[in-house]
Write a protein that holds these residues in place. Structure first.
Motif, PDB file in Angstrom:
ATOM      1  N   GLU A   1     -24.349  11.177  21.458  1.00 36.90           N
ATOM      2  CA  GLU A   1     -24.237   9.862  20.835  1.00 36.90           C
ATOM      3  C   GLU A   1     -23.032   9.119  21.395  1.00 36.90           C
ATOM      4  OE1 GLU A   1     -24.124  10.253  16.578  1.00 36.90           O
ATOM      5  OE2 GLU A   1     -25.529  11.930  16.598  1.00 36.90           O
ATOM      6  N   THR A   2     -23.015   7.812  21.155  1.00 41.34           N
ATOM      7  CA  THR A   2     -21.856   7.008  21.529  1.00 41.34           C
ATOM      8  C   THR A   2     -21.144   6.518  20.276  1.00 41.34           C
ATOM      9  OG1 THR A   2     -23.171   4.980  21.615  1.00 41.34           O
ATOM     10  CG2 THR A   2     -22.948   6.224  23.658  1.00 41.34           C
ATOM     11  N   LYS A   3     -19.864   6.633  20.268  1.00 38.79           N
ATOM     12  CA  LYS A   3     -19.006   6.062  19.231  1.00 38.79           C
ATOM     13  C   LYS A   3     -17.575   6.152  19.760  1.00 38.79           C
ATOM     14  CE  LYS A   3     -17.308   6.391  14.497  1.00 38.79           C
ATOM     15  NZ  LYS A   3     -17.062   7.278  13.332  1.00 38.79           N
ATOM     16  N   ALA A   4     -17.111   5.086  20.381  1.00 42.29           N
ATOM     17  CA  ALA A   4     -15.782   5.092  20.982  1.00 42.29           C
ATOM     18  C   ALA A   4     -14.721   5.325  19.908  1.00 42.29           C
ATOM     19  CB  ALA A   4     -15.522   3.776  21.707  1.00 42.29           C
ATOM     20  N   THR A   5     -13.928   6.355  20.112  1.00 44.47           N
ATOM     21  CA  THR A   5     -12.884   6.718  19.159  1.00 44.47           C
ATOM     22  C   THR A   5     -11.546   6.739  19.882  1.00 44.47           C
ATOM     23  OG1 THR A   5     -14.427   8.055  17.861  1.00 44.47           O
ATOM     24  CG2 THR A   5     -12.078   8.485  17.559  1.00 44.47           C
ATOM     25  N   CYS A   6     -10.614   5.917  19.413  1.00 42.62           N
ATOM     26  CA  CYS A   6      -9.286   5.834  20.026  1.00 42.62           C
ATOM     27  C   CYS A   6      -8.349   6.852  19.383  1.00 42.62           C
ATOM     28  CB  CYS A   6      -8.704   4.438  19.853  1.00 42.62           C
ATOM     29  SG  CYS A   6      -9.685   3.120  20.586  1.00 42.62           S
ATOM     30  N   LEU A   7      -7.487   7.425  20.204  1.00 40.77           N
ATOM     31  CA  LEU A   7      -6.482   8.372  19.718  1.00 40.77           C
ATOM     32  C   LEU A   7      -5.098   7.893  20.135  1.00 40.77           C
ATOM     33  CD1 LEU A   7      -8.202  11.771  20.639  1.00 40.77           C
ATOM     34  CD2 LEU A   7      -8.098  10.690  18.380  1.00 40.77           C
ATOM     35  N   TRP A   8      -4.221   7.742  19.157  1.00 35.28           N
ATOM     36  CA  TRP A   8      -2.814   7.456  19.392  1.00 35.28           C
ATOM     37  C   TRP A   8      -2.071   8.770  19.176  1.00 35.28           C
ATOM     38  CZ3 TRP A   8      -6.291   4.072  17.495  1.00 35.28           C
ATOM     39  CH2 TRP A   8      -6.301   2.777  18.024  1.00 35.28           C
TER      40      TRP A   8
ATOM     41  N   MET B   1       0.117  16.497  12.256  1.00 32.96           N
ATOM     42  CA  MET B   1      -0.707  15.665  11.381  1.00 32.96           C
ATOM     43  C   MET B   1      -1.796  14.996  12.208  1.00 32.96           C
ATOM     44  SD  MET B   1       0.215  12.438   8.834  1.00 32.96           S
ATOM     45  CE  MET B   1       1.008  11.421  10.091  1.00 32.96           C
ATOM     46  N   VAL B   2      -3.015  15.073  11.709  1.00 28.44           N
ATOM     47  CA  VAL B   2      -4.134  14.308  12.254  1.00 28.44           C
ATOM     48  C   VAL B   2      -4.522  13.315  11.174  1.00 28.44           C
ATOM     49  CG1 VAL B   2      -6.493  14.356  13.134  1.00 28.44           C
ATOM     50  CG2 VAL B   2      -4.933  16.269  13.620  1.00 28.44           C
ATOM     51  N   CYS B   3      -4.509  12.027  11.483  1.00 22.85           N
ATOM     52  CA  CYS B   3      -4.764  11.028  10.445  1.00 22.85           C
ATOM     53  C   CYS B   3      -5.882  10.074  10.827  1.00 22.85           C
ATOM     54  CB  CYS B   3      -3.481  10.261  10.096  1.00 22.85           C
ATOM     55  SG  CYS B   3      -2.375   9.907  11.452  1.00 22.85           S
ATOM     56  N   HIS B   4      -6.621   9.680   9.807  1.00 17.23           N
ATOM     57  CA  HIS B   4      -7.788   8.816   9.973  1.00 17.23           C
ATOM     58  C   HIS B   4      -7.657   7.617   9.033  1.00 17.23           C
ATOM     59  CE1 HIS B   4      -9.604  12.471  11.779  1.00 17.23           C
ATOM     60  NE2 HIS B   4      -9.090  13.092  10.742  1.00 17.23           N
TER      61      HIS B   4
ATOM     62  N   LEU C   1      -3.454   9.967  15.622  1.00 20.08           N
ATOM     63  CA  LEU C   1      -4.045   8.966  14.737  1.00 20.08           C
ATOM     64  C   LEU C   1      -5.335   8.497  15.377  1.00 20.08           C
ATOM     65  CD1 LEU C   1      -2.327   6.306  12.635  1.00 20.08           C
ATOM     66  CD2 LEU C   1      -4.184   5.561  14.134  1.00 20.08           C
ATOM     67  N   GLU C   2      -6.413   8.529  14.587  1.00 21.15           N
ATOM     68  CA  GLU C   2      -7.753   8.213  15.085  1.00 21.15           C
ATOM     69  C   GLU C   2      -8.271   6.941  14.438  1.00 21.15           C
ATOM     70  OE1 GLU C   2     -11.868   7.840  14.127  1.00 21.15           O
ATOM     71  OE2 GLU C   2     -10.488   8.794  12.708  1.00 21.15           O
TER      72      GLU C   2
END
Length: 202
Positions: A139-146, A66-69, A112-113
């Motif tokens: 581009e910049t857009k910090a995206t965290c991944l759990w 599962m990839v969840c947003h 999880l993003e």
């Protein structure tokens, strides 16, 4: 696993893309041959396997990955000035409880993003932070991944350009949608790198 011929045999997985209406991540996995379904309260913006409704209705349906947003409206630190009101109304706690439900889902592999948010302090720190410029977008857009049962994403195409386009996006009716969509390069990296893994129980 490699066969006697030395070839590797592809194993299709059943993959849930939670809280996605764009279809980008779903279609990236589907293009790799997986059974991928997106799920959101909104209809899908492009044709494909999509469940319109609460993702909690389908969490127990035997997914391999599962990839969840989850919505970041009440979690992102960019909205910290509104935190007192969000805490008083209970909406922030509801958002955190939803994140915990997703992370605790009975699925072997989970990503999880979310942007920089209070998930880091209230639940746990992310396993990785990625940027669009690591995957072909200047581009910049910090995206965290759990991550659960998944390795960190490896950069696929580091490019020049550090423009915070999303941050500078002018107000519009669709601004929240555009800000929430996954970059195509990141979606393709997820599918290419995580789509070749096998659940531990297979």
């Amino acid at each position: 696993m490699p066969g006697s011929s030395g070839l590797s045999y592809f194993k299709a997985m059943k993959i849930l893309i939670a809280c996605e209406f764009s279809g980008k991540v779903r279609d990236a996995f589907a293009a790799q041959g997986h059974e991928a379904m997106s799920c959101d309260l909104l209809p899908t913006e492009r044709p494909g396997w999509h469940y319109q409704g609460d993702v909690r209705d389908v969490l127990d349906d035997g997914w391999d990955l599962m990839v969840c947003h989850p919505p970041c409206t009440h979690l992102a630190v960019s909205g910290a000035r509104h935190f007192a009101a969000k805490q008083a109304s209970g909406v922030q706690q509801e958002a955190l409880d939803f994140v915990r439900t997703l992370l605790d889902a009975p699925i072997e592999m989970i990503a999880l993003e979310n942007p920089i948010s209070i998930i880091s302090s209230r639940i746990r720190k992310p396993d990785q932070i990625v940027q669009p410029w690591m995957f072909g977008h200047g581009e910049t857009k910090a995206t965290c991944l759990w991550l659960k049962g998944l390795p960190p994403l490896l950069p696929t195409n580091i490019v020049d350009g550090r423009e915070p386009r999303i941050h500078h996006m002018p107000p519009s009716a669709d601004r929240w949608k555009l800000r929430s969509e996954t970059y195509q390069g990141i979606a393709e990296a997820m599918a290419a790198q995580w789509g070749v893994l096998e659940p531990a129980y297979s």
